[in-house]
Design a protein around this motif. Structure first.
Motif: not given
Length: 154
Positions: A38-64
């Motif tokens: 999932l690509l995550l954006y602010d109100q103006e449409g600027e990309r904040i980061g990605y949420f990515r996950f599979s059965l093996s891993a979970i990622y949130l850009t810069g945080c998880i």
């Protein structure tokens, strides 16, 4: 609504994930290596980061960045697609399957501030012609729907 944002030209769905009680429900085949993104954006449409996950891993850009918990791996459908829900309400990242919270992580500090700005999302390779379930009580429509009202799925 799926709309093209002025600044990036990318198509996004306007949805305030930080206050949404439902989050985003997705039906996909869950695999070990293939990441659901999932690509995550602010109100103006600027990309904040990605949420990515599979059965093996979970990622949130810069945080998880962690291994997926065993309960999440065991909850996938035996065959075909699994419906899962991603939410970011009140700074807490959650993944639910069948109404059960299988992953939860509270964001703090800069991560909480950064992802508190999420007001739009998109899927990898999403176009402005894609469809989704529109929930009027939690989503705002944009110009796209005024020209393509038949795309609303109820």
């Amino acid at each position: 609504a799926v709309v093209s944002t002025q600044s990036t030209g990318e198509c996004t769905v306007q949805h305030d994930l930080t206050s949404s009680e439902r989050g985003i429900q997705v039906s996909t085949q869950l695999k070990w290596k293939k990441l659901n993104t999932l690509l995550l954006y602010d109100q103006e449409g600027e990309r904040i980061g990605y949420f990515r996950f599979s059965l093996s891993a979970i990622y949130l850009t810069g945080c998880i960045g962690c291994r997926a918990p065993g309960a999440l791996r065991r909850a996938k459908a035996a065959e075909g697609k699994t419906s899962w829900v991603f939410s970011l309400r009140d700074g807490v990242v959650q993944i639910k399957i069948d109404g059960e919270v299988l992953y939860e992580q509270k964001l703090v500090g800069e991560c909480r501030e950064r992802y508190a700005q999420v007001r739009r999302y998109a899927f990898h390779d999403m176009t402005c012609e894609d469809t989704f379930l529109y929930v009027p009580s939690e989503m705002d429509t944009g110009l796209f729907w005024e020209t393509q009202p038949s795309m609303i799925v109820e």
